[in-house]
Design a protein around this motif. Structure first.
Motif, PDB file in Angstrom:
ATOM      1  N   LEU A 307       0.819  -1.212   0.000  1.00  0.00           N
ATOM      2  CA  LEU A 307       0.000   0.000   0.000  1.00  0.00           C
ATOM      3  C   LEU A 307       0.853   1.263   0.000  1.00  0.00           C
ATOM      4  N   CYS A 308       1.993   1.218   0.700  1.00  0.00           N
ATOM      5  CA  CYS A 308       2.768   2.474   0.740  1.00  0.00           C
ATOM      6  C   CYS A 308       3.867   2.515  -0.318  1.00  0.00           C
ATOM      7  N   LEU A 309       4.117   1.382  -0.966  1.00  0.00           N
ATOM      8  CA  LEU A 309       5.196   1.326  -1.941  1.00  0.00           C
ATOM      9  C   LEU A 309       5.032   2.370  -3.050  1.00  0.00           C
ATOM     10  N   GLY A 310       3.817   2.461  -3.572  1.00  0.00           N
ATOM     11  CA  GLY A 310       3.552   3.403  -4.653  1.00  0.00           C
ATOM     12  C   GLY A 310       3.929   4.829  -4.270  1.00  0.00           C
ATOM     13  N   PHE A 311       3.516   5.227  -3.067  1.00  0.00           N
ATOM     14  CA  PHE A 311       3.791   6.602  -2.628  1.00  0.00           C
ATOM     15  C   PHE A 311       5.284   6.824  -2.423  1.00  0.00           C
ATOM     16  N   VAL A 312       5.931   5.807  -1.875  1.00  0.00           N
ATOM     17  CA  VAL A 312       7.368   5.948  -1.627  1.00  0.00           C
ATOM     18  C   VAL A 312       8.109   6.125  -2.959  1.00  0.00           C
ATOM     19  N   ILE A 313       7.769   5.276  -3.928  1.00  0.00           N
ATOM     20  CA  ILE A 313       8.444   5.363  -5.232  1.00  0.00           C
ATOM     21  C   ILE A 313       8.172   6.716  -5.881  1.00  0.00           C
ATOM     22  N   TRP A 314       6.908   7.112  -5.834  1.00  0.00           N
ATOM     23  CA  TRP A 314       6.539   8.393  -6.433  1.00  0.00           C
ATOM     24  C   TRP A 314       7.336   9.539  -5.819  1.00  0.00           C
ATOM     25  N   TYR A 315       7.416   9.543  -4.492  1.00  0.00           N
ATOM     26  CA  TYR A 315       8.099  10.635  -3.806  1.00  0.00           C
ATOM     27  C   TYR A 315       9.595  10.635  -4.095  1.00  0.00           C
ATOM     28  N   VAL A 316      10.194   9.450  -3.989  1.00  0.00           N
ATOM     29  CA  VAL A 316      11.644   9.366  -4.138  1.00  0.00           C
ATOM     30  C   VAL A 316      12.077   9.720  -5.566  1.00  0.00           C
ATOM     31  N   THR A 317      11.356   9.208  -6.568  1.00  0.00           N
ATOM     32  CA  THR A 317      11.747   9.546  -7.943  1.00  0.00           C
ATOM     33  C   THR A 317      11.547  11.032  -8.187  1.00  0.00           C
ATOM     34  N   ASN A 318      10.435  11.536  -7.691  1.00  0.00           N
ATOM     35  CA  ASN A 318      10.144  12.960  -7.815  1.00  0.00           C
ATOM     36  C   ASN A 318      11.281  13.808  -7.252  1.00  0.00           C
ATOM     37  N   HIS A 319      11.727  13.436  -6.052  1.00  0.00           N
ATOM     38  CA  HIS A 319      12.752  14.225  -5.384  1.00  0.00           C
ATOM     39  C   HIS A 319      14.102  14.113  -6.092  1.00  0.00           C
ATOM     40  N   TYR A 320      14.510  12.882  -6.378  1.00  0.00           N
ATOM     41  CA  TYR A 320      15.862  12.731  -6.894  1.00  0.00           C
ATOM     42  C   TYR A 320      15.988  13.049  -8.376  1.00  0.00           C
ATOM     43  N   LYS A 321      14.854  13.021  -9.084  1.00  0.00           N
ATOM     44  CA  LYS A 321      14.922  13.480 -10.466  1.00  0.00           C
ATOM     45  C   LYS A 321      15.250  14.965 -10.493  1.00  0.00           C
ATOM     46  N   SER A 322      14.551  15.715  -9.648  1.00  0.00           N
ATOM     47  CA  SER A 322      14.795  17.162  -9.646  1.00  0.00           C
ATOM     48  C   SER A 322      16.192  17.477  -9.109  1.00  0.00           C
ATOM     49  N   THR A 323      16.678  16.659  -8.169  1.00  0.00           N
ATOM     50  CA  THR A 323      18.029  16.880  -7.654  1.00  0.00           C
ATOM     51  C   THR A 323      19.060  16.643  -8.746  1.00  0.00           C
ATOM     52  N   GLU A 324      18.868  15.539  -9.457  1.00  0.00           N
ATOM     53  CA  GLU A 324      19.773  15.193 -10.545  1.00  0.00           C
ATOM     54  C   GLU A 324      19.850  16.317 -11.564  1.00  0.00           C
ATOM     55  N   GLU A 325      18.658  16.769 -11.975  1.00  0.00           N
ATOM     56  CA  GLU A 325      18.624  17.846 -12.964  1.00  0.00           C
ATOM     57  C   GLU A 325      19.340  19.071 -12.439  1.00  0.00           C
TER      58      GLU A 325
END
Lengths: 329, 297
Positions: A307-325
């Motif tokens: 149940l929480c996996l989806g939110f965790v993935i969404w948040y982490v990719t969201n955060h680190y994509k913007s960091t990477e950029e």
């Protein structure tokens, strides 16, 4: 040693370039490995290994005694959860969902509104903030304890005095449904009482996060909007809210995770039934009467994880994509 | 000696009715918000018999410390505070130490897996504890400790077990926050350190860590409350009532010892007091800690 020393100049250049592992001379390399390795080892051992362990054990009927007793039972635990324990499971799932929706519509929106109000150069804003934030520093366990004695005490609690009409009210024991979904499921009255106490704590948390966000909103944008004839609601919806996007993401994640993690207050109030959430079902298979049922407990844990996996993935990719950029540009 | 200069009356902006409404709304809400805490404090000073007779909202005849005395003795509060401290102090220091090292390595150097490590810690911090608990409990049950380290002879039921899980679990959030913070420190610091011949450890301990102090202070305040407030780990991994830290001993205090609501109120005040004091004293750090975490979406 001598060769390591000789490598230094080129190694030094490589550190700043590309994504290769930083190359250090002898001692530094081991220092670096230890600095990353020891904390990561502990984190992985006590957080990630058990997480994977839960998934694995959910397909077994282990009782937690000897490793040699672990037998593979396929989906039997899940099957049982959806048949034998159907009532407990779906009621818990409903409670988690109700908690989630309630947190968003109630204290999250209210906390945002408090922040918005306090951001309007209010006199004594610090005092208001302290008042709203104080419950947040209390654990939900102590919140439950406090509300139990002061507000929800059956005979003389404040809620009884104000709304009981002279009669004792068993706020935390009343299992009848406030809102029912069919015959079996619903939102019980005692769960609703707990929701109020949770909201009391959650709103202040959200308020602080939004207050910080609102401080960074460019005032000239708001002024420009009002010159263009936008009213307050339009300005908020079209100018302020979109610039709060990073905070919105954090608030969304915190609220979802809080709703899935909720445990303390329900455990401490120990109300008879109908207030269970998934975390309680997991733990019930470990402590007390139902103790030692590792397989089934792990199956509940795995459902919680999914149940929480989806939110965790969404948040982490969201955060680190913007960091990477950010890092690349 | 006061020197008040009489300023010409400023043309005051007329007070809009909207603003008055706003103040009324905020004040009323704040008063409602205070009710559970003020109520707990108020009733904790009154004998229960009086509350029963007159109700919660009534003028007190007697104010007494009896509830505090009884709660202190029956709940063994001093021991519970001490249990908490034995876990909290090392866990707090180790959490900050460990997470600052990973954050340093991942934010000050560019290497193949640095994002991977950050993702690992960030995601770990978002998992509900109950996902971990079954295997962790079994693991802890199988690690033997000599009896001078643990009353139970195992990691399960020992102070060490709780310290370790706090460090492992909390370092997720701290690594995330600290790496965000350290990333913003000038890149040239690495360069300068290298030219001076300073090693990795010197750069970390003598240059980066002192500059990270504001973030560390903010995190320390926040983590103090979070570890202090832990209920779940201790309920499961420290099942001996007497050895439990204070927050989780609420789980047995309710039924076993405390028969009346005013005694419960006094016990709540004992449990709540340290975090409220820390919050009021270090409010700025506290809020900084939360918003540091939220800074970068």
């Amino acid at each position: 040693m001598a060769t390591a020393e000789a490598d230094v100049p080129t190694a030094a250049l490589k550190v700043e370039r590309g994504k290769k592992a930083p190359q250090f001379k002898g001692r530094d390399r081991w220092v670096f490995y230890a600095m990353v390795g020891i904390p990561t080892g502990l984190h992985v051992l006590l957080v990630w290994v058990p997480t994977v362990g839960s998934i694995f054990l959910s397909f077994t009927d282990w009782k937690g005694i000897r490793f040699s007793d672990i037998t593979w039972v396929g989906l039997r635990n899940y099957n049982q959860i959806f048949t034998v324990f159907e009532k407990d499971f779906f009621q818990a799932l409903i409670n988690n969902t109700v908690l989630l929706v309630f947190l968003f519509l109630g204290p999250t929106l209210f906390g945002m509104f408090l922040a918005y109000s306090l951001d309007k150069s209010i006199k004594g804003t610090r005092l208001y903030q302290s008042v709203f934030y104080t419950p947040v520093v209390l654990s939900l366990a102590v919140v439950g304890f406090m509300w139990q004695s002061v507000i929800y005490s059956t005979e003389n609690g404040l809620a009884t005095q104000l709304f009981g009409g002279g009669e004792p009210v068993d706020w935390l024991g009343n299992q009848s449904f406030l809102i029912s979904f069919g015959d079996t499921y619903g939102i019980s009255k005692n769960f609703a009482a707990i929701l109020i106490a949770i909201a009391w704590r959650h709103a202040g948390y959200i308020m602080v996060l939004y207050l910080a966000g609102l401080k960074s909103v460019d005032n000239s944008l708001k002024e420009a909007a009002s010159i263009d004839g936008a009213n307050e609601w339009q300005t908020f919806r079209l100018v302020t809210f979109p610039t709060l996007k990073p905070i919105n993401v954090v608030v969304a994640v915190i609220t979802v995770i809080e709703a899935l993690r909720a445990f303390d207050i329900i455990f401490v109030l120990n109300t008879p039934r109908k207030t269970e959430v998934l975390s309680i079902l997991t733990t019930n298979n470990l402590l007390g009467e139902g103790g030692g049922n590792v397989g089934r407990g792990s199956a509940y844990a795995t459902i919680l994880f999914l149940l929480c996996l989806g939110f965790v993935i969404w948040y982490v990719t969201n955060h680190y994509k913007s960091t990477e950029e950010g890092a690349e540009s | 000696m006061t020197t008040t200069t009489q300023l010409p009356a400023q043309p005051k902006a007329p007070v809009k009715p909207g603003r008055i409404l706003l103040y009324v709304f905020l004040t009323l809400t704040a008063l409602v918000w205070l009710v559970p805490i003020v109520g707990a404090v108020f009733s904790s000073f009154r004998p229960f018999s009086e509350t029963v007779r007159d109700g919660y909202i009534s003028f007190p005849d007697t104010l007494t410390l009896d509830n505090y005395k009884n709660a202190w003795n029956q709940g063994d509060i001093l021991r519970k505070y001490w249990n908490t401290w034995l876990i909290l102090a090392p866990a707090l220091v180790l959490t900050l130490f460990f997470s600052s090292m990973v954050a340093f390595a991942a934010s000050r150097y560019s290497w193949k897996f640095n994002i991977f490590f950050l993702v690992l810690f960030t995601a770990g911090n978002l998992l509900p504890q109950q996902i971990i608990i079954q295997p962790l409990f079994q693991m802890y049950n199988r690690v033997e400790l000599p009896s001078f380290l643990s009353n139970s002879g195992k990691l399960n039921g020992s102070t060490w077990g709780l310290i370790l899980i706090h460090v492992a679990f909390q370092s997720g959030f701290c690594t995330f926050v600290l790496s965000n913070y350290m990333k913003l420190l000038p890149k040239s610091l690495n360069e300068a350190a290298r030219i001076d011949g300073a090693g990795v450890w010197t750069l970390y301990w003598q240059i980066i860590m002192p500059l990270t102090r504001p973030a560390l202070a903010a995190l320390a305040t926040l983590e103090f409350t979070w570890i202090y407030n832990d209920f779940f780990w201790a309920v499961v991994l420290e099942q001996q009532g007497a050895d439990r830290p204070i927050t989780s001993s609420l789980a047995n205090l309710g039924g076993e010892f405390f028969t009346d609501d005013n005694l419960i109120a006094a016990a709540s005040v004992y449990v709540a007091l340290p975090t409220i004091v820390v919050y009021l004293a270090l409010q700025k750090q506290f809020i900084a800690g939360l918003t540091l975490g939220a800074d970068k979406g």
